[in-house]
Scaffold this motif. Structure first.
Motif, PDB file in Angstrom:
ATOM      1  N   ASP A 110     -33.846  42.292 116.752  1.00  0.00           N
ATOM      2  CA  ASP A 110     -34.160  41.032 116.075  1.00  0.00           C
ATOM      3  C   ASP A 110     -35.040  40.119 116.918  1.00  0.00           C
ATOM      4  OD1 ASP A 110     -32.352  38.166 114.788  1.00  0.00           O
ATOM      5  OD2 ASP A 110     -34.054  39.230 113.932  1.00  0.00           O
ATOM      6  N   SER A 139     -17.110  45.516 114.368  1.00  0.00           N
ATOM      7  CA  SER A 139     -17.406  44.173 114.846  1.00  0.00           C
ATOM      8  C   SER A 139     -18.228  44.138 116.139  1.00  0.00           C
ATOM      9  CB  SER A 139     -16.086  43.411 115.046  1.00  0.00           C
ATOM     10  OG  SER A 139     -16.353  42.105 115.478  1.00  0.00           O
ATOM     11  N   ILE A 177     -21.077  42.638 118.223  1.00  0.00           N
ATOM     12  CA  ILE A 177     -21.536  41.265 118.063  1.00  0.00           C
ATOM     13  C   ILE A 177     -22.975  41.216 117.538  1.00  0.00           C
ATOM     14  CG2 ILE A 177     -21.678  38.989 119.176  1.00  0.00           C
ATOM     15  CD1 ILE A 177     -18.852  40.140 119.010  1.00  0.00           C
ATOM     16  N   GLU A 178     -23.777  42.261 117.771  1.00  0.00           N
ATOM     17  CA  GLU A 178     -25.112  42.285 117.182  1.00  0.00           C
ATOM     18  C   GLU A 178     -25.054  42.881 115.768  1.00  0.00           C
ATOM     19  OE1 GLU A 178     -27.611  45.521 118.138  1.00  0.00           O
ATOM     20  OE2 GLU A 178     -29.488  44.442 117.840  1.00  0.00           O
ATOM     21  N   PRO A 179     -25.429  42.097 114.751  1.00  0.00           N
ATOM     22  CA  PRO A 179     -25.491  42.675 113.401  1.00  0.00           C
ATOM     23  C   PRO A 179     -26.572  43.754 113.336  1.00  0.00           C
ATOM     24  CG  PRO A 179     -25.627  40.266 113.343  1.00  0.00           C
ATOM     25  CD  PRO A 179     -25.816  40.679 114.758  1.00  0.00           C
ATOM     26  N   GLY A 226     -26.863  45.665 120.750  1.00  0.00           N
ATOM     27  CA  GLY A 226     -25.712  44.792 121.019  1.00  0.00           C
ATOM     28  C   GLY A 226     -24.414  45.410 120.563  1.00  0.00           C
ATOM     29  N   ARG A 285     -32.294  42.123 108.669  1.00  0.00           N
ATOM     30  CA  ARG A 285     -31.152  41.917 109.561  1.00  0.00           C
ATOM     31  C   ARG A 285     -29.957  41.596 108.686  1.00  0.00           C
ATOM     32  NH1 ARG A 285     -31.406  36.585 112.566  1.00  0.00           N
ATOM     33  NH2 ARG A 285     -30.591  35.915 110.558  1.00  0.00           N
ATOM     34  N   MET A 286     -28.837  42.264 108.953  1.00  0.00           N
ATOM     35  CA  MET A 286     -27.650  42.007 108.138  1.00  0.00           C
ATOM     36  C   MET A 286     -27.036  40.662 108.490  1.00  0.00           C
ATOM     37  SD  MET A 286     -25.467  45.508 107.779  1.00  0.00           S
ATOM     38  CE  MET A 286     -25.674  46.480 106.302  1.00  0.00           C
ATOM     39  N   THR A 287     -26.447  40.027 107.508  1.00  0.00           N
ATOM     40  CA  THR A 287     -25.596  38.879 107.800  1.00  0.00           C
ATOM     41  C   THR A 287     -24.265  39.434 108.292  1.00  0.00           C
ATOM     42  OG1 THR A 287     -24.605  38.893 105.600  1.00  0.00           O
ATOM     43  CG2 THR A 287     -26.630  37.573 105.901  1.00  0.00           C
ATOM     44  N   ARG A 288     -23.416  38.582 108.849  1.00  0.00           N
ATOM     45  CA  ARG A 288     -22.127  39.061 109.334  1.00  0.00           C
ATOM     46  C   ARG A 288     -21.299  39.579 108.154  1.00  0.00           C
ATOM     47  NH1 ARG A 288     -20.280  41.657 113.364  1.00  0.00           N
ATOM     48  NH2 ARG A 288     -21.834  40.454 114.517  1.00  0.00           N
ATOM     49  N   ASN A 290     -15.432  37.721 107.414  1.00  0.00           N
ATOM     50  CA  ASN A 290     -15.899  36.717 108.367  1.00  0.00           C
ATOM     51  C   ASN A 290     -14.887  36.607 109.497  1.00  0.00           C
ATOM     52  OD1 ASN A 290     -13.721  34.797 107.513  1.00  0.00           O
ATOM     53  ND2 ASN A 290     -14.871  34.894 105.613  1.00  0.00           N
TER      54      ASN A 290
END
Lengths: 82, 775, 162
Positions: free
Chosen positions: B30, B205, B207-209, B257, B286-289, B697
């Motif tokens: 990203d 999970s 941390i980098e999407p 990540g 880029r994916m959202t969380r 989330n």
């Protein structure tokens, strides 16, 4: 020698014959290769017979080996992926 | 145990990318922006199971900034698997980049490509989709029963190797591996354990999407930069999905990540590829969380049944393990995760009557895929807990029951052939295997026997202790391959080009250390470049705990070839023969003591005489998958008023051969065990009755943070694996398997209550206390 | 577009921002890539920057509200030739695996060490509790912070000075 011969195939691991069984006994033309025997019994195109380990009496057979009458072979699947 | 003195291996050398990461350099996918770059946003299904009756994109296409809207009608219908596995993949080809059917809430429906993320997001809302809603299949226990909704009713899904696949019944795979006569041995056993356990679905999970970026290079070749664990598999599968030749695709993995398996699938790459091929422009997605939680990948949820039959003296005569695996809407990794359930459990035992069976089924739930542990995590829960239950029944220490029944190093393990990975002629053998040492050392250091014999607490706070053994593997024999390329520079430094994928675990560093050790230089003299399908040789990627072991073997082999060339040149420079010189501390030294430095060799070979590039490229497969092993011990305190579990102390005794980089090794096992504890104690997915994930989330999907006190002690038990580079095995996954069974066993020890499914949240503990009563 | 005047790492800048734009997006499109997008909801801390000296989740700060204020990102702390002591300590303690949480962790640590030269373990845990890490299990990160604190004290420098 001419005509047909009997070949017994024992499928191990997750391999299954199209009908669902693990043990097959087939009549195949004499002198058929391992690869041809598997393609016919598993109903898969020969080029997709990959990652199969074939043994007879604990000895590994190349896919090109011609089978003899009353061959009993074991077929293992070499899986990869995780 | 061999004592080896190494100079670079076994040192906590600083990571080769440490300074870039510590100073925040822009090195993740990203972080790259290309002039003229567009942004992609994916429209995702709000329904768990539906046909797309119509899809109108005219309005969306007319919105400001929008350059393209892509749906199933705009791409060729080509079945692929998204599983990042070697070809031919053992996963069904059941995924279409865009389909006219959706199979889980979050499934891909359409792609908008616009000049900003906001413009793309706004246009999503303008796409008009008419769905014909179908009944969703949300319970894996119903998946294989008659009348269940059929997740994959399309004609063109298939498997490409001869394994069972019955999509009409929602059956993705079936495993059936046995040795001896389990039913007979079980019936004849004096003590019999028969239990059902459950592993829940959860999230990696990282941390980098997920993020991918595609562009056409000046010659019109498709280049994809992606946060992926499997660049070579991405190349092959994207080429297939886009119906373009592999030679027209290049894949580059920059810094990642974290992955943990979530990036061992082809997730965003086909979408950026389709967008770039359509628009001719660079496109980033880029994916959202929320998308990461719902639409990337999850751990396979499983229902497992275990039967153990044993004699009064603790000898186990029969083990029968069955797993019903929920692979979600697509079958990627379905068969292989299931096989691993049997492989990372039964293989531990010297029992001649064992059986592992598994059914893997589709549901209309998020797509399960590879996740650290990969079936080993799911398998060890019923196994270690059944052993614990057996020990309780026998009045024995479970450590003693294990010591009595586990295999010894060098043992034959016939069930491996039946399970498929690495089948070989004759019985496969395990090389180094120091689980017994882990059990003994761990038990002693933890004070296990004393704590186990402790009088039970009464009152509100009750302490308990529990333990679990675990094993994993190191690469996949015969199937997976790694290679490396090394060339020498004028100053005696070397370029090491690797296919191997550093996803944060530090493989670039570890592999540089191995090369440095062989070439007798400092790790700092090795310049690493990795994971670029044009410039680095093939490597299957970061999975199956392969980088240290398999990629390490390739690196060592390559370095040895380079060493031979160095000796040849050095001998020429010293006017002697190659068999009369040796390489030591970056010098070629003759038998008379005369020497030349590597810098002199480098300069000579490139500029002075008989010039040639000192270089080599070598590959490695493996004939075995030497298992790293561990034993985990935990002491907990249960607050019986609130149900809250506090971890008082946790000890992991791990053996993984030579730790090439002890600091990174420690980092791996710590990260794995904390992830495992989080999975056991707090993580869970909550779905509504229509298959929608309600907590995508971090507010409601909890993972551990710095305030969660987890007093963990780690001990590395010495071992040495002959087939591994400098005695190493891999270690990335194994320790994630321990926490759930160890804690379940500790809860039993504390309360007299067995808990068969996690997470062991306060509500679940209180519920169990209410239903079963404490003893 | 809204014009703002903002100091980023000591440099005064006049920028135009969109009304709903986050400080994170502003920083990243202005070339400061160290604050990361991790969740966009202020839960993971990967976007942490210092705003007037205090650690904030920049994904939740409206860029327009940063008008007239001072922002510090990791880029200001040190570089490859001369890393800041906290960065050096993180490297030496094995506190960096994938590195994605690292910028946020280091800034959160800096904000703590700016206030307290000798923090207790509890204070360290609290200071970092807004930063999620999935790789390390946190232990080596705590070691890194303690090591940084010790080195800063020994050299007589506060975390504030470069």
């Amino acid at each position: 020698m001419c005509g047909v011969m009997r070949v017994s195939i024992e499928l191990r691991g997750p391999l299954r014959a199209p009908e669902g069984g693990k043990n097959l006994s087939l009549e195949l033309p004499s002198g058929v290769t391992v690869q041809e025997a598997l393609a016919k019994s598993l109903k898969y195109p020969p080029e997709q017979i990959r990652h199969l380990l074939v043994t007879r009496d604990g000895e590994s057979l190349p896919l090109s080996r011609k089978l003899l009458e009353d061959s009993r072979i074991q077929v293992f699947l070499r899986l990869g992926g995780g | 145990m061999k004592r080896k003195i190494f100079s670079e291996v076994s040192k906590g050398v600083r990571k080769v990318d440490a300074v870039a990461l510590a100073t925040g350099q822009p090195v993740y996918t990203d972080d790259f922006d290309i002039p003229g770059m567009l942004h992609g946003k994916i429209l995702r299904s709000p329904l768990a199971h539906a046909r797309i009756k119509s899809i109108r994109t005219t309005k969306a296409r007319r919105m400001p900034g929008v350059e393209a809207v892509i749906t199933w009608r705009d791409v060729p219908r080509i079945a692929v698997t998204t599983a990042g596995q070697g070809y031919p993949e053992p996963s069904p080809y059941d995924k279409f980049i865009f389909d006219n059917k959706v199979r889980f809430v979050g499934d891909e429906v359409a792609l908008v490509v616009a000049d900003t993320e906001e413009a793309a997001e706004r246009a999503l809302g303008a796409i008009e989709v008419e769905y014909e809603e179908l009944e969703p299949l949300l319970d894996v226990r119903k998946a294989l029963k008659k009348g269940a909704p059929v997740v994959h009713d399309e004609k063109d899904c298939r498997v490409i190797i001869p394994i069972p696949y019955e999509p009409r019944r929602n059956l993705v795979a079936r495993v059936d591996a046995a040795i001896g006569n389990v039913d007979k041995a079980y019936k004849a056993s004096e003590i019999r354990i028969d239990r059902e356990y459950e592993n829940h679905i959860s999230a990696h999970s990282a941390i980098e999407p997920h993020c991918s970026l595609a562009y056409l290079d000046p010659n019109g070749r498709l280049t994809i930069v992606s946060s992926t664990q499997v660049p070579y598999h991405v190349r092959r599968i994207v080429a297939r999905a886009m119906d373009i030749p592999v030679k027209r695709v290049r894949v580059i993995k920059p810094r990642l990540g974290g992955g943990f398996g979530s990036k061992q699938d082809i997730v965003l790459e086909p979408y950026v590829a389709a967008a770039t091929l359509k628009t001719g422009k660079p496109v980033k997605i880029r994916m959202t969380r929320e998308e990461v939680f719902v639409s990337s990948r999850t751990r396979h949820g499983m229902v497992t049944n275990i039967k153990i039959g044993a004699g009064r003296d603790g000898t186990i005569n029969a083990i029968d393990l069955h797993a019903l695996s929920n692979t979600g809407a697509y079958g990627n990794h379905g068969l292989t995760v299931a096989c691993n359930v049997g492989m990372r459990t039964l293989v531990m035992f010297a029992c001649s009557n064992m059986r592992f069976t598994s059914d893997v089924a589709y549901t209309n739930l998020p797509n399960a895929g590879a996740y650290r542990g990969y079936g080993g995590t799911q398998g060890i829960l019923p196994t270690a807990c059944a052993i614990d239950e057996l020990a309780v029944k026998l009045g024995m220490d479970p450590v003693d029951v294990l010591l009595k029944n586990i295999i010894a190093p060098g043992a034959e393990v016939p069930i491996l052939n039946e399970l498929g990975e690495g089948a070989t002629t004759g019985a496969p053998r395990i090389g180094s295997f120091e689980l017994a040492a882990c059990l003994r050392v761990g038990s002693r250091e933890f004070g296990w026997k004393r704590k186990l014999a402790r009088k039970k607490d009464s009152g509100r706070y009750r302490r308990g202790v529990g333990m679990s053994p675990m094993i994993q593997g190191s690469s996949i024999p015969y199937i997976d391959m790694a290679s490396a390329f090394i060339k020498m520079n004028d100053d005696g430094s070397f370029n090491l080009n690797l296919g191997a994928t550093d996803i944060g675990q530090g493989s670039d560093t570890v592999l540089a250390q191995i090369a440095a050790e062989t070439l007798t230089v400092a790790t700092d003299d090795i310049i690493v470049y990795a994971s670029d399908t044009d410039l680095t040789p093939f490597d299957v990627g970061a999975y199956a705990s392969s980088t240290t072991y398999l990629s390490g073997r390739a690196v060592k082999k390559t370095a040895e070839k380079v060493k031979e060339l160095i000796l040849k040149v050095g001998a020429e420079m010293l006017e002697t023969s190659p068999d009369r010189v040796r390489l030591e501390k970056a010098k070629v030294i003759g038998s008379d003591g005369a020497s030349v430095t590597l810098k002199q060799v480098g300069t000579y070979s490139l500029y002075e005489k008989h010039q040639f590039q000192i270089a080599a490229c070598e590959s490695s497969t493996s004939e075995e998958s030497p298992p790293p092993t561990a034993a985990h011990f935990v002491e907990i305190e249960v607050d019986t008023l609130t149900g809250r579990i506090k971890v008082l102390s946790y000890l992991q005794a791990v053996e993984c051969g030579t730790p090439i980089n002890p600091a990174l090794c420690h980092g791996q096992v710590m990260g794995a065990v904390v992830n495992g504890l989080s999975y056991a104690l707090v993580e869970r997915f909550i779905f509504n009755s229509r298959g929608k994930l309600l907590n995508p989330n971090y507010d409601y999907f909890k993972i551990f943070c710095s305030r969660d006190r987890l007093p963990i002690k780690t001990i590395f038990v010495p071992s040495y694996e002959e087939t591994g580079p400098y005695g190493a095995k891999s270690v990335g996954e194994v320790c994630i398997n321990g926490p759930m069974p160890a804690i379940s066993n500790a809860i039993y020890n504390a309360l007299g209550i067995r808990m068969f499914s996690a997470p062991f949240t306060p509500e679940k503990v209180l519920d169990a206390i209410a239903k079963q009563g404490m003893k | 577009m809204i014009p703002i005047s903002i100091s980023i790492n000591g440099l005064k800048k006049s920028l135009e921002v969109r009304p709903a734009e986050s400080l994170l997006d502003l920083l990243r499109r202005s070339g400061y890539k160290s604050p990361k997008f991790g969740c966009g909801e202020g839960a993971c801390g990967a976007c942490t920057v210092l705003l007037d000296g205090r650690p904030v989740n920049s994904c939740l700060v409206l860029a327009a509200t940063a008008d007239g204020r001072e922002v510090v990102t990791l880029e200001s702390l040190g570089d490859q030739q001369r890393p800041h002591p906290i960065q050096q300590a993180f490297m030496d303690a094995g506190a960096i695996q994938c590195g994605f949480c690292t910028p946020g962790m280091i800034l959160a640590a800096k904000a703590l060490l700016d206030r307290k030269a000798n923090p207790t373990e509890d204070e360290i845990r609290r200071a970092l509790d807004g930063n999620l890490c999935r790789c390390t299990g946190y232990e080596q990160i705590f070691s890194g912070v303690k090591m940084a604190a010790q080195r800063l004290r020994a050299s007589g420098k506060s975390a504030k000075k470069k």
